[in-house]
Design a protein around this motif. Structure first.
Motif, PDB file in Angstrom:
ATOM      1  N   ILE A  49      -2.688  -7.467 -20.573  1.00 18.46           N
ATOM      2  CA  ILE A  49      -1.240  -7.225 -20.636  1.00 18.46           C
ATOM      3  C   ILE A  49      -0.545  -7.969 -19.503  1.00 18.46           C
ATOM      4  O   ILE A  49       0.456  -8.657 -19.714  1.00 18.46           O
ATOM      5  CB  ILE A  49      -0.938  -5.711 -20.573  1.00 18.46           C
ATOM      6  N   LEU A  50      -1.082  -7.851 -18.295  1.00 18.49           N
ATOM      7  CA  LEU A  50      -0.467  -8.517 -17.142  1.00 18.49           C
ATOM      8  C   LEU A  50      -0.504 -10.035 -17.285  1.00 18.49           C
ATOM      9  O   LEU A  50       0.508 -10.712 -17.049  1.00 18.49           O
ATOM     10  CB  LEU A  50      -1.167  -8.091 -15.852  1.00 18.49           C
ATOM     11  N   LEU A  51      -1.649 -10.597 -17.665  1.00 21.85           N
ATOM     12  CA  LEU A  51      -1.770 -12.049 -17.782  1.00 21.85           C
ATOM     13  C   LEU A  51      -1.040 -12.600 -19.000  1.00 21.85           C
ATOM     14  O   LEU A  51      -0.822 -13.801 -19.099  1.00 21.85           O
ATOM     15  CB  LEU A  51      -3.242 -12.453 -17.806  1.00 21.85           C
ATOM     16  N   GLY A  52      -0.638 -11.717 -19.891  1.00 22.47           N
ATOM     17  CA  GLY A  52       0.178 -12.113 -21.028  1.00 22.47           C
ATOM     18  C   GLY A  52       1.670 -12.020 -20.733  1.00 22.47           C
ATOM     19  O   GLY A  52       2.495 -12.178 -21.625  1.00 22.47           O
ATOM     20  N   GLY A  53       2.009 -11.739 -19.473  1.00 24.47           N
ATOM     21  CA  GLY A  53       3.410 -11.650 -19.090  1.00 24.47           C
ATOM     22  C   GLY A  53       4.024 -10.286 -19.309  1.00 24.47           C
ATOM     23  O   GLY A  53       5.247 -10.143 -19.291  1.00 24.47           O
ATOM     24  N   GLY A  54       3.194  -9.278 -19.496  1.00 25.07           N
ATOM     25  CA  GLY A  54       3.693  -7.936 -19.748  1.00 25.07           C
ATOM     26  C   GLY A  54       4.009  -7.156 -18.489  1.00 25.07           C
ATOM     27  O   GLY A  54       3.729  -7.589 -17.368  1.00 25.07           O
ATOM     28  N   VAL A  55       4.603  -6.001 -18.682  1.00 26.25           N
ATOM     29  CA  VAL A  55       4.990  -5.089 -17.604  1.00 26.25           C
ATOM     30  C   VAL A  55       4.185  -3.806 -17.768  1.00 26.25           C
ATOM     31  O   VAL A  55       4.022  -3.315 -18.885  1.00 26.25           O
ATOM     32  CB  VAL A  55       6.510  -4.784 -17.665  1.00 26.25           C
ATOM     33  N   ILE A  56       3.694  -3.273 -16.651  1.00 25.24           N
ATOM     34  CA  ILE A  56       2.962  -2.010 -16.686  1.00 25.24           C
ATOM     35  C   ILE A  56       3.657  -0.983 -15.797  1.00 25.24           C
ATOM     36  O   ILE A  56       4.408  -1.349 -14.892  1.00 25.24           O
ATOM     37  CB  ILE A  56       1.493  -2.175 -16.240  1.00 25.24           C
ATOM     38  N   ALA A  57       3.405   0.276 -16.073  1.00 20.00           N
ATOM     39  CA  ALA A  57       3.840   1.371 -15.204  1.00 20.00           C
ATOM     40  C   ALA A  57       2.572   1.992 -14.645  1.00 20.00           C
ATOM     41  O   ALA A  57       1.617   2.222 -15.382  1.00 20.00           O
ATOM     42  CB  ALA A  57       4.646   2.402 -15.979  1.00 20.00           C
ATOM     43  N   TYR A  58       2.556   2.225 -13.339  1.00 22.71           N
ATOM     44  CA  TYR A  58       1.365   2.801 -12.722  1.00 22.71           C
ATOM     45  C   TYR A  58       1.789   3.870 -11.717  1.00 22.71           C
ATOM     46  O   TYR A  58       2.869   3.792 -11.134  1.00 22.71           O
ATOM     47  CB  TYR A  58       0.506   1.721 -12.058  1.00 22.71           C
ATOM     48  N   PRO A  59       0.936   4.894 -11.532  1.00 23.36           N
ATOM     49  CA  PRO A  59       1.302   5.993 -10.632  1.00 23.36           C
ATOM     50  C   PRO A  59       1.191   5.585  -9.165  1.00 23.36           C
ATOM     51  O   PRO A  59       0.321   4.801  -8.792  1.00 23.36           O
ATOM     52  CB  PRO A  59       0.278   7.076 -10.976  1.00 23.36           C
ATOM     53  N   THR A  60       2.091   6.111  -8.358  1.00 24.62           N
ATOM     54  CA  THR A  60       2.036   5.957  -6.905  1.00 24.62           C
ATOM     55  C   THR A  60       1.928   7.355  -6.309  1.00 24.62           C
ATOM     56  O   THR A  60       1.811   8.335  -7.036  1.00 24.62           O
ATOM     57  CB  THR A  60       3.288   5.242  -6.363  1.00 24.62           C
ATOM     58  N   ASP A  61       2.007   7.449  -5.006  1.00 23.41           N
ATOM     59  CA  ASP A  61       1.891   8.762  -4.372  1.00 23.41           C
ATOM     60  C   ASP A  61       3.095   9.655  -4.638  1.00 23.41           C
ATOM     61  O   ASP A  61       3.002  10.874  -4.515  1.00 23.41           O
ATOM     62  CB  ASP A  61       1.660   8.618  -2.868  1.00 23.41           C
ATOM     63  N   SER A  62       4.240   9.083  -5.038  1.00 23.65           N
ATOM     64  CA  SER A  62       5.427   9.909  -5.235  1.00 23.65           C
ATOM     65  C   SER A  62       6.017   9.858  -6.648  1.00 23.65           C
ATOM     66  O   SER A  62       6.736  10.764  -7.034  1.00 23.65           O
ATOM     67  CB  SER A  62       6.511   9.516  -4.230  1.00 23.65           C
ATOM     68  N   SER A  63       5.745   8.801  -7.403  1.00 22.42           N
ATOM     69  CA  SER A  63       6.246   8.708  -8.776  1.00 22.42           C
ATOM     70  C   SER A  63       5.501   7.569  -9.474  1.00 22.42           C
ATOM     71  O   SER A  63       4.352   7.315  -9.178  1.00 22.42           O
ATOM     72  CB  SER A  63       7.755   8.480  -8.790  1.00 22.42           C
ATOM     73  N   TYR A  64       6.169   6.870 -10.367  1.00 23.45           N
ATOM     74  CA  TYR A  64       5.590   5.716 -11.042  1.00 23.45           C
ATOM     75  C   TYR A  64       6.319   4.460 -10.602  1.00 23.45           C
ATOM     76  O   TYR A  64       7.492   4.489 -10.257  1.00 23.45           O
ATOM     77  CB  TYR A  64       5.684   5.864 -12.560  1.00 23.45           C
ATOM     78  N   ALA A  65       5.605   3.334 -10.649  1.00 19.75           N
ATOM     79  CA  ALA A  65       6.193   2.038 -10.321  1.00 19.75           C
ATOM     80  C   ALA A  65       5.970   1.102 -11.499  1.00 19.75           C
ATOM     81  O   ALA A  65       5.057   1.293 -12.301  1.00 19.75           O
ATOM     82  CB  ALA A  65       5.541   1.474  -9.067  1.00 19.75           C
ATOM     83  N   LEU A  66       6.823   0.100 -11.604  1.00 17.72           N
ATOM     84  CA  LEU A  66       6.658  -0.935 -12.615  1.00 17.72           C
ATOM     85  C   LEU A  66       6.031  -2.150 -11.955  1.00 17.72           C
ATOM     86  O   LEU A  66       6.358  -2.478 -10.816  1.00 17.72           O
ATOM     87  CB  LEU A  66       8.013  -1.305 -13.221  1.00 17.72           C
ATOM     88  N   GLY A  67       5.143  -2.820 -12.671  1.00 14.50           N
ATOM     89  CA  GLY A  67       4.477  -3.976 -12.094  1.00 14.50           C
ATOM     90  C   GLY A  67       4.262  -5.073 -13.112  1.00 14.50           C
ATOM     91  O   GLY A  67       4.268  -4.846 -14.320  1.00 14.50           O
ATOM     92  N   CYS A  68       4.071  -6.283 -12.582  1.00 20.53           N
ATOM     93  CA  CYS A  68       3.762  -7.443 -13.409  1.00 20.53           C
ATOM     94  C   CYS A  68       2.910  -8.389 -12.571  1.00 20.53           C
ATOM     95  O   CYS A  68       2.793  -8.223 -11.360  1.00 20.53           O
ATOM     96  CB  CYS A  68       5.026  -8.131 -13.899  1.00 20.53           C
ATOM     97  N   ALA A  69       2.320  -9.369 -13.219  1.00 15.26           N
ATOM     98  CA  ALA A  69       1.523 -10.351 -12.502  1.00 15.26           C
ATOM     99  C   ALA A  69       2.449 -11.340 -11.794  1.00 15.26           C
ATOM    100  O   ALA A  69       3.544 -11.659 -12.284  1.00 15.26           O
ATOM    101  CB  ALA A  69       0.598 -11.084 -13.464  1.00 15.26           C
TER     102      ALA A  69
END
Length: 76
Positions: free
Chosen positions: A23-43
């Motif tokens: 997903i990341l190498l295809g240019g996608g966006v992910i949501a992942y948990p952090t210590d306080s909420s969720y963050a959005l990420g990409c490559a």
């Protein structure tokens, strides 16, 4: 297309890790948990994904992103 899956922290499933990487190498966006909420990420280097994150979050082009690394040696 949205997908939802959970990767076990202590015993990550290789198939799900590969799906995430694809997903990341295809240019996608992910949501992942952090210590306080969720963050959005990409490559790094996918301008379209960065634009998508800015649009989702409602921030402008001057908004800076956080660089995630496993350890300090990756910064070089």
């Amino acid at each position: 297309m949205a997908q939802y899956f959970v990767i076990h922290a202590d015993n990550p499933q290789p198939r799900l890790v590969k799906q995430t990487v694809d997903i990341l190498l295809g240019g996608g966006v992910i949501a992942y948990p952090t210590d306080s909420s969720y963050a959005l990420g990409c490559a790094l280097g996918f301008k379209e994904a960065q634009t998508k994150i800015r649009s989702i979050r409602g921030v402008d082009e001057t908004h800076m992103f956080t660089l995630m690394c496993r350890n300090l040696s990756e910064l070089s």
